[in-house]
Design an enzyme around this catalytic site. Sequence first.
Site, mmCIF file in Angstrom:
data_model
loop_
_atom_site.group_PDB
_atom_site.id
_atom_site.type_symbol
_atom_site.label_atom_id
_atom_site.label_comp_id
_atom_site.label_asym_id
_atom_site.label_seq_id
_atom_site.Cartn_x
_atom_site.Cartn_y
_atom_site.Cartn_z
ATOM 1 N N GLN A 162 0.841 -1.200 0.000
ATOM 2 C CA GLN A 162 0.000 0.000 0.000
ATOM 3 C C GLN A 162 0.877 1.251 0.000
ATOM 4 O OE1 GLN A 162 -3.354 0.179 -0.245
ATOM 5 N NE2 GLN A 162 -3.513 -2.046 -0.394
ATOM 6 N N ARG A 171 0.077 9.139 -9.273
ATOM 7 C CA ARG A 171 -1.202 8.450 -9.088
ATOM 8 C C ARG A 171 -2.027 9.119 -7.997
ATOM 9 N NH1 ARG A 171 -2.378 5.411 -4.687
ATOM 10 N NH2 ARG A 171 -3.887 3.702 -4.837
ATOM 11 N N GLY A 195 -12.784 -1.555 -3.654
ATOM 12 C CA GLY A 195 -11.421 -2.003 -3.395
ATOM 13 C C GLY A 195 -10.650 -0.904 -2.700
ATOM 14 N N GLU A 217 -13.501 -3.398 1.033
ATOM 15 C CA GLU A 217 -12.173 -3.973 0.847
ATOM 16 C C GLU A 217 -12.187 -5.427 1.298
ATOM 17 O OE1 GLU A 217 -8.517 -5.075 0.086
ATOM 18 O OE2 GLU A 217 -9.282 -3.115 -0.564
ATOM 19 N N GLU A 261 -9.540 2.561 -7.749
ATOM 20 C CA GLU A 261 -8.298 2.512 -8.520
ATOM 21 C C GLU A 261 -8.165 1.076 -9.025
ATOM 22 O OE1 GLU A 261 -5.136 1.088 -9.141
ATOM 23 O OE2 GLU A 261 -3.878 2.171 -7.719
ATOM 24 N N GLU A 270 -5.070 -8.024 -13.543
ATOM 25 C CA GLU A 270 -5.683 -8.297 -12.236
ATOM 26 C C GLU A 270 -7.202 -8.390 -12.306
ATOM 27 O OE1 GLU A 270 -4.103 -5.356 -9.564
ATOM 28 O OE2 GLU A 270 -2.251 -6.493 -9.252
#
Length: 527
Positions: A162, A171, A195, A217, A261, A270
Amino acid sequence: MEAPCMNNLKKQREFTLASVTDLTYSSSSSSLSSSSVVATFSCVNEVKELRFQESESSDGFSFDLTSAQLFKLGPLQFVCVSDCSVSTKENSLSRGIVIKFRDEKESNDFSDSFEEWTKDAVIKGSCLPNGTVSDSRSKFDNKIEAASAKMYFHYYGQLLHQQNMLQDYVRTGTYHAAVMENRSDFSGRIVVDVGAGSGILSMFAALAGAKHVYAVEASEMADYARKLIAGNPLLAERITVIKGKIEDVELPEKADVLISEPMGTLLVNERMLETYVIARDRFLSPNGKMFPTVGRIHMAPFCDEFLFIEMANKALFWQQQNYYGVDLTPLYGLAHQGYFSQPVVDAFDPRLLVAPSMFHVIDFTKMTEEQFYEIDVPLKFTASVCTRVHGLACWFDVLFDGSTVQRWFTTAPGAPTTHWYQIRCVLSQPIHVMAGQEITGRLHLVAHSAQSYTINLTLSAKMWGTGGNQGGILQTSSCKLDLKEPYYRMSQPQVYPVAQEPPAQPQDLQIQNDDLEAELLQQNANA
């Protein structure tokens, strides 16, 4: 015969609560706050339910435990969500309440009882307003192999990863700017963070004035997010962290804004974009906003002799005929093929591109989940220089189509480097092109259960010069790559000798088409 629900459970269980607040309705009659609020677990007509009642004369309301979920907000506070109240005839998305206790022991006992009473209570195959309960596994589990999901959630459940994303200031800064520049889209609105990870985007939304944010999450990072958000008390009261998969959780209300994101390498790696559009279909109100709104995969052929030689030389180890008395050459061909099946992730000099780029648009507001399973992009370029083409370079950008400001975030070569870098698919057999020659081909992406894609790339150089108008193909080269297994090469663009720089003018290699960008923005404005 004894009722089924009584086989597993003893007698009903009661708890005295500090207060119960209904999140679904704004009327004061839906809040129970006197000292005599009682929550009772019971079985009525073979249906397990949780009933909330202020007094014996009060009507109260009940939750069907076959569809109820409990989320802990703090030591003394929970959110309970169900598809609908037993006593409610209205067909709504779901109903949610905030439950407060007077002491931690009662809170823990209630949580244990809830888990016991809801165990095996969900009716498999039953229909809920937010979807159908799977007969055995969730929708996510049905399409993603367990080993991949375990590694994925373990990876994103660690603070060091993270931190890597948070320290990508291009970003994080772009997300912050996109939210703050469009406060009108967030102020007083219900937001779902898909997420949520560390919860940083949820806190950005709260800073922009969101009425409430549901941070969903699935990894262990949800626990860290709760702690981080609790440490920001001015924001914490408007953020609820929900641990679970978007495909499985229930929310008490529709969202005005989705923020996420979901981008991976080559935008789609992913397969989280599928989760993003599932969240759209399940939770977003009509005419709701999505941040980001649109994504584009950019592609251009490139020439990089150094990279090609590097890739080819990796397999030379397997050309040894006397490695401690062993001949390794039988595996040389497979090793060579294996190295060229790895997409190369690095930051490269944009002067390596040999033709102006093209892009493929993915509109997150319209794309269906199934359309992500297979993505087919026809390729067509015009070479700007006489050279060898070693493969296809790709990057992506996304649009935050806010009501006030439309902001792009790009991972293009030459732009500030992000943790996505760029990606290149290298051909084991380069093709030769002349300036002005047409390059055609196909980029075909097929999703697989390891949360990634198989890449099939074909590039061809059409006949140039005399006979070119007949459209014949002069040479073709193809490769098959696994996006799940890239070669992470380096973190910064390599300095190349002047001899390798293609003699192209900057405008020939412009990677953003202003007319097309304006047209895309206009299409979104009219949608």
